[in-house]
Motif scaffolding. Structure first.
Motif, short mmCIF file in Angstrom:
data_model
loop_
_atom_site.label_atom_id
_atom_site.label_comp_id
_atom_site.label_asym_id
_atom_site.label_seq_id
_atom_site.Cartn_x
_atom_site.Cartn_y
_atom_site.Cartn_z
N MET A 70 0.85 -1.19 0.00
CA MET A 70 0.00 0.00 0.00
C MET A 70 0.88 1.24 0.00
O MET A 70 1.63 1.48 0.95
CB MET A 70 -0.90 0.01 1.24
CG MET A 70 -1.76 1.27 1.35
SD MET A 70 -2.80 1.23 2.82
CE MET A 70 -3.90 -0.11 2.39
N PRO A 71 0.80 2.06 -1.03
CA PRO A 71 1.55 3.33 -1.02
C PRO A 71 0.87 4.35 -0.12
O PRO A 71 -0.34 4.48 -0.11
CB PRO A 71 1.52 3.76 -2.49
CG PRO A 71 0.29 3.13 -3.05
CD PRO A 71 0.10 1.83 -2.31
N VAL A 72 1.69 5.06 0.63
CA VAL A 72 1.20 6.12 1.51
C VAL A 72 1.35 7.44 0.77
O VAL A 72 2.45 7.76 0.31
CB VAL A 72 1.97 6.14 2.84
CG1 VAL A 72 1.43 7.24 3.75
CG2 VAL A 72 1.87 4.79 3.52
N PRO A 73 0.29 8.20 0.62
CA PRO A 73 0.41 9.49 -0.08
C PRO A 73 1.43 10.41 0.60
O PRO A 73 1.67 10.33 1.80
CB PRO A 73 -1.00 10.07 -0.01
CG PRO A 73 -1.90 8.90 0.22
CD PRO A 73 -1.09 7.93 1.03
N ALA A 74 2.05 11.27 -0.20
CA ALA A 74 3.08 12.18 0.32
C ALA A 74 2.46 13.10 1.37
O ALA A 74 1.41 13.71 1.15
CB ALA A 74 3.68 12.99 -0.82
N GLN A 75 3.13 13.19 2.49
CA GLN A 75 2.68 14.02 3.60
C GLN A 75 3.66 15.16 3.79
O GLN A 75 4.89 14.96 3.79
CB GLN A 75 2.60 13.19 4.89
CG GLN A 75 1.69 11.99 4.80
CD GLN A 75 0.25 12.38 4.55
OE1 GLN A 75 -0.29 13.25 5.23
NE2 GLN A 75 -0.38 11.72 3.59
N ALA A 89 5.77 7.13 1.56
CA ALA A 89 6.28 5.85 2.04
C ALA A 89 5.45 4.72 1.43
O ALA A 89 4.47 4.94 0.72
CB ALA A 89 6.24 5.79 3.57
N VAL A 90 5.89 3.50 1.72
CA VAL A 90 5.20 2.29 1.27
C VAL A 90 5.05 1.37 2.48
O VAL A 90 6.02 1.17 3.23
CB VAL A 90 5.98 1.58 0.15
CG1 VAL A 90 5.25 0.32 -0.30
CG2 VAL A 90 6.19 2.50 -1.03
N VAL A 91 3.84 0.79 2.65
CA VAL A 91 3.55 -0.09 3.77
C VAL A 91 3.27 -1.49 3.23
O VAL A 91 2.48 -1.65 2.29
CB VAL A 91 2.34 0.41 4.59
CG1 VAL A 91 2.05 -0.54 5.75
CG2 VAL A 91 2.59 1.82 5.09
N VAL A 156 -4.33 -7.57 11.63
CA VAL A 156 -3.38 -7.20 10.57
C VAL A 156 -2.00 -7.08 11.19
O VAL A 156 -1.85 -6.50 12.28
CB VAL A 156 -3.78 -5.88 9.89
CG1 VAL A 156 -2.75 -5.48 8.85
CG2 VAL A 156 -5.16 -6.02 9.25
N ARG A 157 -0.99 -7.58 10.52
CA ARG A 157 0.40 -7.46 10.96
C ARG A 157 1.19 -6.67 9.93
O ARG A 157 1.17 -7.00 8.72
CB ARG A 157 1.02 -8.84 11.16
CG ARG A 157 2.43 -8.79 11.74
CD ARG A 157 3.01 -10.17 11.84
NE ARG A 157 3.24 -10.74 10.51
CZ ARG A 157 3.57 -12.01 10.30
NH1 ARG A 157 3.66 -12.85 11.31
NH2 ARG A 157 3.76 -12.45 9.07
N ILE A 158 1.89 -5.64 10.40
CA ILE A 158 2.72 -4.82 9.50
C ILE A 158 4.04 -5.55 9.27
O ILE A 158 4.79 -5.83 10.21
CB ILE A 158 2.95 -3.43 10.09
CG1 ILE A 158 1.61 -2.75 10.39
CG2 ILE A 158 3.78 -2.58 9.15
CD1 ILE A 158 0.72 -2.56 9.21
N ASP A 159 4.31 -5.85 8.02
CA ASP A 159 5.54 -6.57 7.69
C ASP A 159 6.74 -5.62 7.67
O ASP A 159 7.76 -5.89 8.29
CB ASP A 159 5.39 -7.27 6.34
CG ASP A 159 6.57 -8.16 6.04
OD1 ASP A 159 6.79 -9.12 6.79
OD2 ASP A 159 7.30 -7.88 5.06
N ARG A 160 6.63 -4.51 6.96
CA ARG A 160 7.69 -3.51 6.92
C ARG A 160 7.14 -2.21 6.35
O ARG A 160 6.12 -2.20 5.67
CB ARG A 160 8.88 -3.98 6.06
CG ARG A 160 8.53 -4.27 4.63
CD ARG A 160 9.67 -4.90 3.88
NE ARG A 160 10.85 -4.05 3.91
CZ ARG A 160 12.00 -4.38 3.32
NH1 ARG A 160 12.12 -5.54 2.70
NH2 ARG A 160 13.02 -3.56 3.36
#
Length: 322
Positions: A70-75, A89-91, A156-160
């Motif tokens: 999932m791409p995170v929009p630029a903040q 970022a990318v999640v 849900v588990r965040i991998d990186r």
């Protein structure tokens, strides 16, 4: 009667086929099936393969168990050292509990996206610009922990999490470019000064060696001429070092000193010559009747060889008149 039975059988078979078609479900290998029976969660999660539900009573929801990118929009935010930046970022995450992903949150994808955006803004405000540019691994770990904390309750588990890009204002880019240029200029000046120091030490050693051997300066001059001539220039520039002039000056002074010393010795010899003649003149003159022995002794005393010339040896001795 038979026709009615046949019709009823056909109708019953048709209903059964329709029931089977509406009740049959297939869960893929990377999915899990969550069954809600009359709005309540069933006891078990359906595993991959063929499964059956009660039409009109059960409702099957399939949950993807693959890792989602999932791409995170630029903040846009302000860092701790008051620099405005834009960071995206990318999640990478995956569902580990299908039932919680369906029951605990309305849309786990949207929830993870919003948590990632807010966590990214928080990380920007807590970090310096240098950390965002050079120390991203530590920031990635902190961002993953911030997102994973609420996501665990949603199954849900965040991998990186990876910070992808950091956008800086143009003024900041120019300032950083000037800073980098100044830093490189300082390093170049330090290296050049160090090289000059080492070269001066070597030149001092070379000058000491050449002062001990003046001929080495002439050899160095010839090497310089050869090096200049190798460039195939139309004009040959011949350097004339000051040390060579000093060497020639010392050589001239030494030659002049030797000449003056030789002239002084010659003058001393000339001054000593009349004294010898005067000493000879003060000697008494021998008589005519002196014997040959007397003449020889007088000749020896006067510094003259006592041997007579051949034409005078045959003359008779003079008589002694006294």
């Amino acid at each position: 009667m038979v026709e009615e039975l046949v019709t009823a059988g056909v109708a019953l078979a048709s209903v059964g086929a329709v029931y089977l078609i509406s009740a049959a479900r297939v869960v893929k290998q990377y999915e899990r099936g969550v069954v809600l029976r009359l709005g309540r969660l069933a006891s078990e999660v359906r595993s991959p393969g063929f499964t059956m539900i009660v039409p009109g009573v059960d409702r099957l929801r399939k949950v993807n168990m693959q890792i989602v990118t999932m791409p995170v929009p630029a903040q846009e935010g302000i860092t701790r050292d008051n620099v405005t930046v834009r960071v995206d970022a990318v999640v990478y995450f995956k569902v580990v509990d299908a039932a919680d992903a369906v029951i605990e949150v309305e849309d786990y994808r949207f929830a993870v996206s919003q948590v990632a955006q807010t966590s990214l803004r928080s990380i920007i405000g807590k970090s310096d610009l240098d950390d965002l540019l050079s120390n991203r691994e530590k920031l990635n770990e902190g961002l993953a922990v911030m997102i994973d904390s609420p996501a665990l309750g949603w199954g849900v588990r965040i991998d990186r999490v990876e910070i992808k890009d950091v956008s800086l204002p143009e003024t900041m880019k120019r300032s950083m470019a000037r800073q980098a240029e100044a830093t490189r200029d300082r390093r170049a000046r330090v290296i050049n000064a160090d090289a000059e120091l080492q070269a001066s030490k070597k030149l001092a050693e070379a000058a000491q060696a050449m002062s001990d051997q003046p001929a080495a300066l002439q050899l160095r001059l010839l090497q310089t001429v050869v090096a200049v001539a190798a460039e195939k220039n139309s004009t040959l520039v011949l350097p004339f070092p000051v040390e060579l002039l000093r060497f020639l000056e010392r050589s001239g002074l030494q030659a002049q000193a030797q000449t003056e010393q030789a002239e002084a010795e010659r003058d001393s010899v000339r001054r000593a010559a009349p004294t010898v003649k005067q000493a000879q003149a003060m000697k008494p003159t021998p008589t005519v009747g002196a014997t040959s022995t007397t003449r020889s002794r007088a000749a020896v005393e006067n510094g003259i060889d006592g041997t007579l010339p051949p034409e005078l040896e045959d003359l008779p001795e003079a008589e002694n008149l006294t």
